[in-house]
Write a protein that holds these residues in place. Structure first.
Motif, PDB file in Angstrom:
ATOM      1  N   LEU A 192     -23.155  -9.461  29.410  1.00  0.00           N
ATOM      2  CA  LEU A 192     -23.835 -10.831  29.838  1.00  0.00           C
ATOM      3  C   LEU A 192     -24.763 -11.332  28.474  1.00  0.00           C
ATOM      4  CD1 LEU A 192     -24.550 -10.603  33.537  1.00  0.00           C
ATOM      5  CD2 LEU A 192     -22.527 -11.520  32.429  1.00  0.00           C
ATOM      6  N   ASP A 193     -25.206 -10.443  27.683  1.00  0.00           N
ATOM      7  CA  ASP A 193     -26.070 -10.508  26.764  1.00  0.00           C
ATOM      8  C   ASP A 193     -25.438 -11.074  25.703  1.00  0.00           C
ATOM      9  OD1 ASP A 193     -28.569  -9.881  27.879  1.00  0.00           O
ATOM     10  OD2 ASP A 193     -28.578  -7.860  27.110  1.00  0.00           O
ATOM     11  N   ASP A 194     -23.841 -11.020  25.528  1.00  0.00           N
ATOM     12  CA  ASP A 194     -22.852 -11.374  24.435  1.00  0.00           C
ATOM     13  C   ASP A 194     -23.086 -12.742  24.423  1.00  0.00           C
ATOM     14  OD1 ASP A 194     -20.610 -12.243  23.072  1.00  0.00           O
ATOM     15  OD2 ASP A 194     -20.118 -10.162  23.017  1.00  0.00           O
ATOM     16  N   PRO A 195     -23.410 -13.733  23.281  1.00  0.00           N
ATOM     17  CA  PRO A 195     -23.433 -15.106  23.310  1.00  0.00           C
ATOM     18  C   PRO A 195     -21.917 -15.615  23.621  1.00  0.00           C
ATOM     19  CG  PRO A 195     -24.280 -14.099  21.191  1.00  0.00           C
ATOM     20  CD  PRO A 195     -23.548 -12.965  22.059  1.00  0.00           C
ATOM     21  N   ALA A 196     -20.942 -14.911  23.821  1.00  0.00           N
ATOM     22  CA  ALA A 196     -19.712 -15.636  24.072  1.00  0.00           C
ATOM     23  C   ALA A 196     -19.573 -15.623  25.640  1.00  0.00           C
ATOM     24  CB  ALA A 196     -18.593 -14.547  23.858  1.00  0.00           C
ATOM     25  N   VAL A 197     -20.395 -15.353  26.354  1.00  0.00           N
ATOM     26  CA  VAL A 197     -20.485 -15.457  27.945  1.00  0.00           C
ATOM     27  C   VAL A 197     -20.978 -16.941  27.936  1.00  0.00           C
ATOM     28  CG1 VAL A 197     -21.080 -14.594  30.261  1.00  0.00           C
ATOM     29  CG2 VAL A 197     -20.471 -13.022  28.391  1.00  0.00           C
ATOM     30  N   PRO A 198     -22.223 -17.249  27.774  1.00  0.00           N
ATOM     31  CA  PRO A 198     -23.087 -18.311  27.921  1.00  0.00           C
ATOM     32  C   PRO A 198     -22.181 -19.476  27.267  1.00  0.00           C
ATOM     33  CG  PRO A 198     -24.449 -17.302  26.579  1.00  0.00           C
ATOM     34  CD  PRO A 198     -23.392 -16.188  27.232  1.00  0.00           C
ATOM     35  N   SER A 199     -21.664 -19.405  26.263  1.00  0.00           N
ATOM     36  CA  SER A 199     -20.887 -20.467  25.511  1.00  0.00           C
ATOM     37  C   SER A 199     -19.549 -20.762  26.047  1.00  0.00           C
ATOM     38  CB  SER A 199     -20.643 -19.914  24.000  1.00  0.00           C
ATOM     39  OG  SER A 199     -19.853 -18.874  23.985  1.00  0.00           O
ATOM     40  N   SER A 200     -19.225 -19.833  27.126  1.00  0.00           N
ATOM     41  CA  SER A 200     -17.740 -20.023  27.823  1.00  0.00           C
ATOM     42  C   SER A 200     -18.032 -20.387  29.228  1.00  0.00           C
ATOM     43  CB  SER A 200     -16.824 -18.866  27.629  1.00  0.00           C
ATOM     44  OG  SER A 200     -16.623 -18.574  26.226  1.00  0.00           O
ATOM     45  N   ASP A 252     -18.597 -22.605  31.502  1.00  0.00           N
ATOM     46  CA  ASP A 252     -17.969 -23.731  32.542  1.00  0.00           C
ATOM     47  C   ASP A 252     -16.510 -23.527  32.126  1.00  0.00           C
ATOM     48  OD1 ASP A 252     -20.385 -24.328  33.454  1.00  0.00           O
ATOM     49  OD2 ASP A 252     -20.760 -25.743  31.648  1.00  0.00           O
ATOM     50  N   LYS A 253     -15.954 -22.703  31.532  1.00  0.00           N
ATOM     51  CA  LYS A 253     -14.578 -22.614  31.252  1.00  0.00           C
ATOM     52  C   LYS A 253     -13.792 -21.818  32.065  1.00  0.00           C
ATOM     53  CE  LYS A 253     -15.235 -23.100  25.962  1.00  0.00           C
ATOM     54  NZ  LYS A 253     -14.886 -22.396  24.742  1.00  0.00           N
ATOM     55  N   ALA A 254     -12.431 -22.014  32.281  1.00  0.00           N
ATOM     56  CA  ALA A 254     -11.690 -21.202  33.046  1.00  0.00           C
ATOM     57  C   ALA A 254     -11.467 -19.754  32.760  1.00  0.00           C
ATOM     58  CB  ALA A 254     -10.121 -21.776  33.136  1.00  0.00           C
ATOM     59  N   SER A 255     -11.618 -18.979  33.663  1.00  0.00           N
ATOM     60  CA  SER A 255     -11.775 -17.604  33.446  1.00  0.00           C
ATOM     61  C   SER A 255     -10.265 -16.948  33.472  1.00  0.00           C
ATOM     62  CB  SER A 255     -12.412 -16.648  34.615  1.00  0.00           C
ATOM     63  OG  SER A 255     -11.746 -16.822  35.884  1.00  0.00           O
ATOM     64  N   THR A 261     -14.380 -19.982  37.283  1.00  0.00           N
ATOM     65  CA  THR A 261     -14.903 -20.389  36.153  1.00  0.00           C
ATOM     66  C   THR A 261     -15.479 -18.966  35.641  1.00  0.00           C
ATOM     67  OG1 THR A 261     -17.003 -21.044  36.620  1.00  0.00           O
ATOM     68  CG2 THR A 261     -15.186 -22.600  36.404  1.00  0.00           C
ATOM     69  N   VAL A 262     -15.449 -18.876  34.082  1.00  0.00           N
ATOM     70  CA  VAL A 262     -16.445 -17.821  33.690  1.00  0.00           C
ATOM     71  C   VAL A 262     -17.829 -17.454  34.484  1.00  0.00           C
ATOM     72  CG1 VAL A 262     -17.568 -16.562  31.599  1.00  0.00           C
ATOM     73  CG2 VAL A 262     -15.323 -17.842  31.442  1.00  0.00           C
ATOM     74  N   GLY A 263     -18.461 -18.596  34.557  1.00  0.00           N
ATOM     75  CA  GLY A 263     -19.686 -18.548  35.329  1.00  0.00           C
ATOM     76  C   GLY A 263     -19.660 -18.161  36.672  1.00  0.00           C
ATOM     77  N   ALA A 319     -18.993 -19.983  44.473  1.00  0.00           N
ATOM     78  CA  ALA A 319     -19.370 -19.154  43.246  1.00  0.00           C
ATOM     79  C   ALA A 319     -19.616 -20.034  42.024  1.00  0.00           C
ATOM     80  CB  ALA A 319     -18.443 -17.923  42.902  1.00  0.00           C
ATOM     81  N   ASN A 320     -18.174 -20.765  42.051  1.00  0.00           N
ATOM     82  CA  ASN A 320     -18.262 -21.967  40.951  1.00  0.00           C
ATOM     83  C   ASN A 320     -19.333 -22.959  41.044  1.00  0.00           C
ATOM     84  OD1 ASN A 320     -16.048 -20.512  39.767  1.00  0.00           O
ATOM     85  ND2 ASN A 320     -14.715 -21.957  40.809  1.00  0.00           N
ATOM     86  N   ALA A 321     -19.695 -23.211  42.293  1.00  0.00           N
ATOM     87  CA  ALA A 321     -20.692 -24.302  42.232  1.00  0.00           C
ATOM     88  C   ALA A 321     -22.308 -23.669  42.114  1.00  0.00           C
ATOM     89  CB  ALA A 321     -20.859 -24.677  43.769  1.00  0.00           C
ATOM     90  N   ARG A 322     -22.288 -22.257  42.731  1.00  0.00           N
ATOM     91  CA  ARG A 322     -23.468 -21.501  42.177  1.00  0.00           C
ATOM     92  C   ARG A 322     -23.724 -21.401  40.370  1.00  0.00           C
ATOM     93  NH1 ARG A 322     -26.566 -18.201  45.665  1.00  0.00           N
ATOM     94  NH2 ARG A 322     -27.831 -16.580  44.627  1.00  0.00           N
ATOM     95  N   ALA A 323     -22.801 -21.103  39.967  1.00  0.00           N
ATOM     96  CA  ALA A 323     -22.858 -21.037  38.477  1.00  0.00           C
ATOM     97  C   ALA A 323     -23.299 -22.370  37.754  1.00  0.00           C
ATOM     98  CB  ALA A 323     -21.361 -20.754  38.043  1.00  0.00           C
ATOM     99  N   GLY A 324     -23.247 -23.604  38.378  1.00  0.00           N
ATOM    100  CA  GLY A 324     -23.797 -24.688  38.128  1.00  0.00           C
ATOM    101  C   GLY A 324     -25.236 -24.482  37.759  1.00  0.00           C
ATOM    102  N   LYS A 325     -25.778 -23.474  38.254  1.00  0.00           N
ATOM    103  CA  LYS A 325     -27.469 -23.287  37.972  1.00  0.00           C
ATOM    104  C   LYS A 325     -27.652 -23.173  36.506  1.00  0.00           C
ATOM    105  CE  LYS A 325     -28.461 -22.108  42.680  1.00  0.00           C
ATOM    106  NZ  LYS A 325     -29.283 -23.331  43.185  1.00  0.00           N
ATOM    107  N   GLY A 326     -26.538 -22.536  35.907  1.00  0.00           N
ATOM    108  CA  GLY A 326     -26.648 -21.978  34.428  1.00  0.00           C
ATOM    109  C   GLY A 326     -26.717 -20.516  34.254  1.00  0.00           C
ATOM    110  N   PRO A 327     -26.392 -20.079  32.964  1.00  0.00           N
ATOM    111  CA  PRO A 327     -26.350 -18.723  32.802  1.00  0.00           C
ATOM    112  C   PRO A 327     -27.753 -18.152  32.754  1.00  0.00           C
ATOM    113  CG  PRO A 327     -25.711 -19.963  30.856  1.00  0.00           C
ATOM    114  CD  PRO A 327     -25.640 -20.886  31.827  1.00  0.00           C
TER     115      PRO A 327
END
Length: 213
Positions: free
Chosen positions: A21-29, A31-34, A40-42, A96-104
């Motif tokens: 989760l510390d990898d910048p690729a995770v927050p940058s993706s 809201d994208k499909a997993s 979603t990834v988040g 889970a997808n809605a909860r991810a809306g709080k942000g990484p």
């Protein structure tokens, strides 16, 4: 479940997850499909976090000493998770997808806090104690058995996240030992021992027993 404590392996798996989760690729993706749709990834990360928070909450509460019903993970997945109605699965993913809306940042901070709470129980935890999973699930499980189920969720969904963002995470070998044991027991409970033996040794008469998750 073996006599070996499972929580330390879960904490090891969580350490690998937090490094991912510390990898910048995770927050940058985020809201994208997993690679595990329709999460979603988040949403995947949020789903893992919810499971760890539930475990930490259970450990903070009382234990049962004479449960009416007890399931081990090899029974848990085929009898409960594998039979969830489609509507329940869809609601779980949507939550889970809605909860991810709080942000990484928010979700990852909460996940770190949940892992710290779990780690705080490790020195004195008796994994033979029993957790009451009601009302979420209508049964009870030993602490170690439930820790095994959380280990499965963390390792498999961490791989989903990694594949989603184009990175590779190799699980710790001792974690894999526990996870493979769990998945094999699930296959045995669902399909029977002979089917599993054939699936592992005889392609010409193997039955489709894998994947089990």
């Amino acid at each position: 479940m073996t006599d070996e404590p499972i929580l330390p392996h879960l904490l090891t798996a969580c350490g690998s997850l937090r490094a991912l989760l510390d990898d910048p690729a995770v927050p940058s993706s985020w809201d994208k499909a997993s690679a595990c749709p329709p999460f979603t990834v988040g949403g995947l990360v949020a789903h893992i976090q919810v499971g760890l928070a539930w475990f930490a909450k259970l450990l903070d509460g009382p234990r049962l000493h004479d449960p009416a019903v007890r399931l081990v993970p090899g029974e848990h997945y085929p009898t409960v998770v594998g039979q969830l109605p489609d509507a329940d699965n869809e609601a779980m993913v949507a939550h889970a997808n809605a909860r991810a809306g709080k942000g990484p940042d928010v979700i990852c901070v909460r996940l770190n806090g949940d892992v710290s709470r779990l780690a705080g129980h490790a020195p004195t935890l008796d994994e033979r104690d029993v957790l009451d999973l009601r009302p979420a699930w209508p049964f009870a499980m030993r602490v170690g058995d439930f820790a095994s189920s959380r280990l499965c969720e963390v390792v498999i969904h961490a791989d989903d996240v990694a594949c989603s963002v184009g990175v590779t995470v190799t699980p710790d070998a001792t974690v894999v030992d526990v996870l493979v044991d769990l998945l094999t027991r699930t296959a045995r409970a669902r399909h029977g021992d002979l089917a599993v033996i054939r699936a592992l040794t005889r392609a010409e008469r193997a039955e489709p027993v894998f994947p089990v998750y």
